[in-house]
Scaffold this motif. Sequence first.
Motif, PDB file in Angstrom:
ATOM      1  N   TYR A  70       0.814  -1.221   0.000  1.00 55.25           N
ATOM      2  CA  TYR A  70       0.000   0.000   0.000  1.00 55.25           C
ATOM      3  C   TYR A  70       0.843   1.265   0.000  1.00 55.25           C
ATOM      4  O   TYR A  70       0.539   2.223  -0.716  1.00 55.25           O
ATOM      5  CB  TYR A  70      -0.941  -0.013   1.210  1.00 55.25           C
ATOM      6  N   SER A  71       1.905   1.290   0.799  1.00 55.14           N
ATOM      7  CA  SER A  71       2.733   2.496   0.884  1.00 55.14           C
ATOM      8  C   SER A  71       3.360   2.844  -0.461  1.00 55.14           C
ATOM      9  O   SER A  71       3.612   4.028  -0.755  1.00 55.14           O
ATOM     10  CB  SER A  71       3.838   2.320   1.940  1.00 55.14           C
ATOM     11  N   VAL A 101      -3.369  -7.530  10.125  1.00 56.63           N
ATOM     12  CA  VAL A 101      -3.105  -8.150   8.823  1.00 56.63           C
ATOM     13  C   VAL A 101      -3.972  -9.391   8.617  1.00 56.63           C
ATOM     14  O   VAL A 101      -4.065  -9.903   7.504  1.00 56.63           O
ATOM     15  CB  VAL A 101      -1.610  -8.519   8.681  1.00 56.63           C
ATOM     16  N   GLY A 102      -4.617  -9.831   9.692  1.00 56.27           N
ATOM     17  CA  GLY A 102      -5.506 -10.970   9.585  1.00 56.27           C
ATOM     18  C   GLY A 102      -6.949 -10.589   9.308  1.00 56.27           C
ATOM     19  O   GLY A 102      -7.814 -11.461   9.210  1.00 56.27           O
ATOM     20  N   ASN A 103      -7.219  -9.298   9.174  1.00 56.12           N
ATOM     21  CA  ASN A 103      -8.571  -8.816   8.901  1.00 56.12           C
ATOM     22  C   ASN A 103      -8.873  -8.978   7.414  1.00 56.12           C
ATOM     23  O   ASN A 103      -8.572  -8.110   6.599  1.00 56.12           O
ATOM     24  CB  ASN A 103      -8.696  -7.352   9.326  1.00 56.12           C
ATOM     25  N   GLU A 104      -9.473 -10.087   7.041  1.00 51.92           N
ATOM     26  CA  GLU A 104      -9.688 -10.408   5.630  1.00 51.92           C
ATOM     27  C   GLU A 104     -10.650  -9.448   4.954  1.00 51.92           C
ATOM     28  O   GLU A 104     -10.481  -9.121   3.769  1.00 51.92           O
ATOM     29  CB  GLU A 104     -10.195 -11.849   5.506  1.00 51.92           C
ATOM     30  N   ASP A 105     -11.666  -8.989   5.670  1.00 49.15           N
ATOM     31  CA  ASP A 105     -12.628  -8.054   5.072  1.00 49.15           C
ATOM     32  C   ASP A 105     -11.957  -6.739   4.709  1.00 49.15           C
ATOM     33  O   ASP A 105     -12.184  -6.176   3.626  1.00 49.15           O
ATOM     34  CB  ASP A 105     -13.790  -7.795   6.037  1.00 49.15           C
ATOM     35  N   PHE A 106     -11.120  -6.240   5.607  1.00 46.78           N
ATOM     36  CA  PHE A 106     -10.415  -4.991   5.341  1.00 46.78           C
ATOM     37  C   PHE A 106      -9.455  -5.148   4.154  1.00 46.78           C
ATOM     38  O   PHE A 106      -9.383  -4.278   3.277  1.00 46.78           O
ATOM     39  CB  PHE A 106      -9.632  -4.548   6.580  1.00 46.78           C
ATOM     40  N   ILE A 107      -8.729  -6.255   4.121  1.00 44.63           N
ATOM     41  CA  ILE A 107      -7.767  -6.493   3.041  1.00 44.63           C
ATOM     42  C   ILE A 107      -8.486  -6.595   1.696  1.00 44.63           C
ATOM     43  O   ILE A 107      -8.012  -6.077   0.690  1.00 44.63           O
ATOM     44  CB  ILE A 107      -6.945  -7.765   3.329  1.00 44.63           C
ATOM     45  N   GLU A 108      -9.637  -7.245   1.675  1.00 43.74           N
ATOM     46  CA  GLU A 108     -10.391  -7.376   0.428  1.00 43.74           C
ATOM     47  C   GLU A 108     -10.908  -6.008  -0.056  1.00 43.74           C
ATOM     48  O   GLU A 108     -10.861  -5.706  -1.258  1.00 43.74           O
ATOM     49  CB  GLU A 108     -11.570  -8.334   0.618  1.00 43.74           C
ATOM     50  N   LYS A 109     -11.383  -5.177   0.875  1.00 47.59           N
ATOM     51  CA  LYS A 109     -11.834  -3.835   0.490  1.00 47.59           C
ATOM     52  C   LYS A 109     -10.669  -3.014  -0.040  1.00 47.59           C
ATOM     53  O   LYS A 109     -10.813  -2.250  -1.003  1.00 47.59           O
ATOM     54  CB  LYS A 109     -12.478  -3.135   1.690  1.00 47.59           C
ATOM     55  N   ARG A 110      -9.508  -3.159   0.575  1.00 44.04           N
ATOM     56  CA  ARG A 110      -8.323  -2.443   0.090  1.00 44.04           C
ATOM     57  C   ARG A 110      -7.930  -2.945  -1.292  1.00 44.04           C
ATOM     58  O   ARG A 110      -7.595  -2.148  -2.171  1.00 44.04           O
ATOM     59  CB  ARG A 110      -7.161  -2.608   1.073  1.00 44.04           C
ATOM     60  N   ARG A 111      -7.971  -4.250  -1.495  1.00 44.09           N
ATOM     61  CA  ARG A 111      -7.643  -4.812  -2.813  1.00 44.09           C
ATOM     62  C   ARG A 111      -8.572  -4.248  -3.889  1.00 44.09           C
ATOM     63  O   ARG A 111      -8.127  -3.852  -4.974  1.00 44.09           O
ATOM     64  CB  ARG A 111      -7.765  -6.339  -2.784  1.00 44.09           C
ATOM     65  N   GLN A 112      -9.852  -4.204  -3.600  1.00 44.31           N
ATOM     66  CA  GLN A 112     -10.815  -3.658  -4.556  1.00 44.31           C
ATOM     67  C   GLN A 112     -10.529  -2.181  -4.848  1.00 44.31           C
ATOM     68  O   GLN A 112     -10.609  -1.738  -5.996  1.00 44.31           O
ATOM     69  CB  GLN A 112     -12.238  -3.818  -4.018  1.00 44.31           C
ATOM     70  N   GLY A 113     -10.170  -1.442  -3.810  1.00 38.41           N
ATOM     71  CA  GLY A 113      -9.866  -0.023  -3.992  1.00 38.41           C
ATOM     72  C   GLY A 113      -8.624   0.192  -4.842  1.00 38.41           C
ATOM     73  O   GLY A 113      -8.575   1.090  -5.698  1.00 38.41           O
ATOM     74  N   LEU A 114      -7.599  -0.624  -4.620  1.00 32.49           N
ATOM     75  CA  LEU A 114      -6.369  -0.533  -5.405  1.00 32.49           C
ATOM     76  C   LEU A 114      -6.631  -0.922  -6.863  1.00 32.49           C
ATOM     77  O   LEU A 114      -6.064  -0.328  -7.787  1.00 32.49           O
ATOM     78  CB  LEU A 114      -5.285  -1.425  -4.802  1.00 32.49           C
ATOM     79  N   GLN A 115      -7.478  -1.915  -7.054  1.00 31.34           N
ATOM     80  CA  GLN A 115      -7.857  -2.337  -8.404  1.00 31.34           C
ATOM     81  C   GLN A 115      -8.540  -1.185  -9.148  1.00 31.34           C
ATOM     82  O   GLN A 115      -8.197  -0.875 -10.298  1.00 31.34           O
ATOM     83  CB  GLN A 115      -8.804  -3.528  -8.311  1.00 31.34           C
ATOM     84  N   GLN A 116      -9.495  -0.542  -8.508  1.00 23.81           N
ATOM     85  CA  GLN A 116     -10.207   0.575  -9.125  1.00 23.81           C
ATOM     86  C   GLN A 116      -9.259   1.732  -9.419  1.00 23.81           C
ATOM     87  O   GLN A 116      -9.360   2.388 -10.461  1.00 23.81           O
ATOM     88  CB  GLN A 116     -11.350   1.018  -8.216  1.00 23.81           C
ATOM     89  N   PHE A 117      -8.338   1.975  -8.515  1.00 22.54           N
ATOM     90  CA  PHE A 117      -7.349   3.046  -8.707  1.00 22.54           C
ATOM     91  C   PHE A 117      -6.538   2.801  -9.976  1.00 22.54           C
ATOM     92  O   PHE A 117      -6.422   3.687 -10.836  1.00 22.54           O
ATOM     93  CB  PHE A 117      -6.439   3.113  -7.481  1.00 22.54           C
TER      94      PHE A 117
END
Length: 233
Positions: A70-71, A101-117
Amino acid sequence: MSLCLPRYQDCSRMITNQEQEQEEEFIAVRVQDPRIQNKESWYSYVDFKIFLHSNSKAFTAKTSCVRRRYSEFVWLKKKLQKNSGLVPVPELPPKTPFFSVGNEDFIEKRRQGLQQFLEKVVNRTVFLSDSQLHLFLQTQLSPAQIEACVQGHAPCSVTTAILRYASSNQGWAQEEEGGASEEDCKRNLPVFYESPDSPTPRHQPSECESSSEISLAESDAHTGSDDQSDSRD
């Protein structure tokens, strides 16, 4: 008129065939496969695989695969904004000071956001003209090394760095399901993906090898200023 008709029909068929042969330009980018790095350490973080496939002349390598955290996305957004002037850069998913880092829901939302970016970025010509974006997507160079390469302070050019990484098979080792060992990577034959105007990778000077083979420790050292604020990003 009857003498000209066959010739006209031939020309018409040639134009139609050429149009059919021309592929519609596309740029496909995927952010996937989040992985926890340094899992047993306090400095653990999550990075993501970025897989890109395109027939666009804008890209030196038509297929590539890298891993970014992310950074590094935050760094890229700042650089794109600096070089794009008044053109707004798409937003990244929000930064969270503390998360597991074990929060799968947060990681998935971040992945989707990075994909859209990235989807929005690669579809804007003004961003595609930025060499830093290409090195971010098609090499494993750290942000500091990308800046050095773009500024001419590295032993190889932007094109050479991308072709060297493509020919090394490092990206394909990451793309394989479950990853691949270093020995497996060495056994595979290099696969070249260069644009028609690019030089052949096998003729590039070997001095660039050291700049494309980046250790995790060295990369983290260059991005330490970002990681100090939140080591898990």
